[in-house]
Write an enzyme that holds these catalytic residues in place. Structure first.
Site: not given
Length: 562
Positions: A475, A231, A176
């Site tokens: 996600s 994220h 990520d």
């Protein structure tokens, strides 16, 4: 010319460069060759006017430099060449902001959410415990009352936590934007020794526009415990935030979290770091990998689409080939591969139009006709477990991609437009850890550290404060499945390199067996209409396009006899 195997992370010609394969000058390319075709590929590179760099024998490609015009087409005439992709930006993360996650008709409506001190659906006593930072008896960590997602899949103090939390021997890799290894709700489970960063930040893009912002570290390479975008930290938290009396708890609160960074601060991914990350996962003995990103610049990669130029076809063929080889490499070494299905609100089995490609450089998009021979990578790559997203009512999230061939499992991903629940606004999204630096950069907390708006929650305990953010997207769904996979590896895995070993095929079988079968909506084959587009659910309760084999279930995974 460099021969032999290129180790993951080794310096090479153009690694991570912002090349643009048009105009004059030269560019860096990843040239994928057919099995046994290394020598012929090197000859083709030279004949095409290029220079060969490092050779990666594990995945079968050459790093080469060649002219920006005509080079790929000349290479493509050789039967030894499987694909030619410029070494440039190729992906973006699949999280949605609160505003983006709302259905089109509802995006301008103001959202209603609980205050930072409140608890979604909880009592006044629980709200007081949240502000005090104490663990609420029977409810896990202080903010567990807000985690409707964990309740949905049985990852609670009264469910899977009492039976199986995972173990530090289970290594879960997060490919990520990075992981904030110093976050109080990440640090206890963060494996700093194994974590790696395979990207170099780029302050500006190829057109001189701000991209990742100023470099914070020498060489523009962040340490392996930072996440300037946020994220990856959110994803890691959902998988394995510990039960430690602070904030939230993850699906598998006892596992080791390994940052295998392949995304830049701006949330985009280059092809080579993705390949390096997957190769590293296989070599390091990682048990489960979560991939909450999609490969770009093509939302759908088409190797033979007549509406694309020959160079574009070769580029897409290179992406399909390269990522598949890296996935195969990792899976052959025991890595279970979990991926987000995507946020395109599209039936991936029947795509007809792609209006978003190529997504880089900005402004390059054009509308093109596509069909099912075009694939979303890695969601439609072989050997991966692709996860769709549901909201708090278990309705398929409006944004989630779907498809009878493509959807393997479903999991909570959040959906602010899900009206089939008493929760309101941001409370319908997924709450997980967030780096203070990223929130400050996004102006979601002020100079004093106070959250701005309802999407961020601050939890303080023993003089230390930590931040958590509500987000929606596939996600956010896939890490729930990754956490359940980690529980299964902890229960049934045998000692192996780095951690435990349970074959990906066995993990996949157990994930499907323990998932809760969820049939298509009872109102018919359709679930709802989004912006005049009807989503059609096809298949049985055992396997359908919305939920795949079913909704992941941590409690069943913690108790199954295998």
């Amino acid at each position: 010319m460099v021969a032999g195997t290129l180790a993951a992370g080794s310096p090479a010609i153009g690694a991570g460069a912002e090349a643009t394969p048009s105009g004059g000058g030269t560019s860096e390319y990843l040239v994928f060759y057919a099995p046994g075709g290394e020598a012929a590929a090197l000859d083709a590179i030279r004949a095409g006017g290029g220079t060969a760099g490092a050779v990666d024998g594990k995945l079968g490609y050459v790093l080469a430099r060649g002219p920006r015009t005509g080079f790929a087409e000349r290479l493509g005439t050789s039967p030894s060449i499987a694909g030619v992709t410029a070494d440039r930006r190729i992906g973006s993360a699949t999280a949605l902001t609160s505003q983006d996650a709302a259905a089109p008709a509802e995006r301008t409506a103001p959202s209603t959410a609980l205050s930072a001190a409140g608890t979604a659906g909880g009592s006044a006593a629980e709200a007081q415990a949240v502000s005090a930072g104490a663990t609420v008896a029977g409810h896990g960590d202080p903010l567990s009352g807000r985690q409707w997602d964990m309740k949905m899949i049985g990852a609670t103090a009264g469910g899977s936590y009492a039976k199986a939390r995972g173990t530090k021997k289970v290594l879960v890799g997060i490919i990520d934007t990075g992981v904030d290894g110093r976050h109080p709700d990440i640090a206890p489970n963060f494996n700093r020794a194994l974590s790696r960063n395979f990207v170099v930040d780029h302050p500006k893009d190829s057109k001189g526009k701000t991209l990742d912002g100023p470099c914070e570290h020498k060489g523009c390479k962040d340490p392996a415990d930072e996440d300037d975008e946020g994220h990856g930290t959110h994803v890691a938290s959902t998988i394995g935030s510990p039960l430690n009396g602070i904030g939230v708890a993850g699906v598998a609160p006892g596992v080791s979290l390994v940052n295998i960074r392949a995304g830049t601060d701006s949330g985009f991914f280059f092809l080579k770091p993705v390949l390096d990350a997957l190769t590293y996962a296989g070599d390091a003995g990682i048990d489960v990998v979560n991939m909450s990103f999609f490969v770009d610049p093509w939302t759908f990669n088409c190797a033979h689409n007549p509406s694309d130029s020959r160079a574009e076809q070769l580029q897409q063929a290179g992406i399909i080939t390269g990522v598949q080889r890296a996935l195969d490499y990792a899976r052959a070494r025991g890595v279970t591969l979990i991926t987000a299905l995507g946020n395109g609100s599209t039936d991936l089995g029947e795509p007809t139009t792609d209006k978003d490609s190529p997504g880089y450089p900005a402004g390059s998009e054009r509308e093109r006709t596509i069909d099912n021979s075009c694939v979303n990578v890695p969601a439609e790559s072989r050997g991966v477990i692709s996860v769709s997203a549901v909201g708090p009512s278990k309705r398929k999230a409006w944004y989630s991609d779907y498809g009878t061939e493509q959807t393997d499992l479903s999991a909570p991903g959040g959906d602010p437009s899900d009206a089939g629940t008493s929760l309101k606004g941001t409370a319908r999204e997924i709450l997980a850890a967030a780096p203070a630096s990223a929130l400050r950069k996004q102006k979601l907390i002020d100079a004093s550290g106070k959250p701005v708006g309802s999407s961020v929650v601050r939890d303080c305990h023993r003089g230390k404060c930590a931040y958590y953010q509500y987000l929606s997207g596939t996600s956010m769904a896939s890490p729930h499945a990754a956490g359940v996979a980690a529980i299964l590896v902890a229960r049934f895995g045998k000692p192996g390199k780095g951690g435990l070993l349970l074959s990906p095929a066995k993990v996949e079988k157990l994930l499907y067996a323990t998932a809760t079968h969820t049939g298509c909506p009872s109102s018919g084959s359709t679930t709802y209409t989004v912006s005049e587009e009807t989503h059609v659910c096809e298949g049985s309760s055992a396997k359908n396009g919305f939920y795949g084999h079913g909704l992941v279930d941590a409690e069943r995974a913690a108790t199954t006899k295998g």
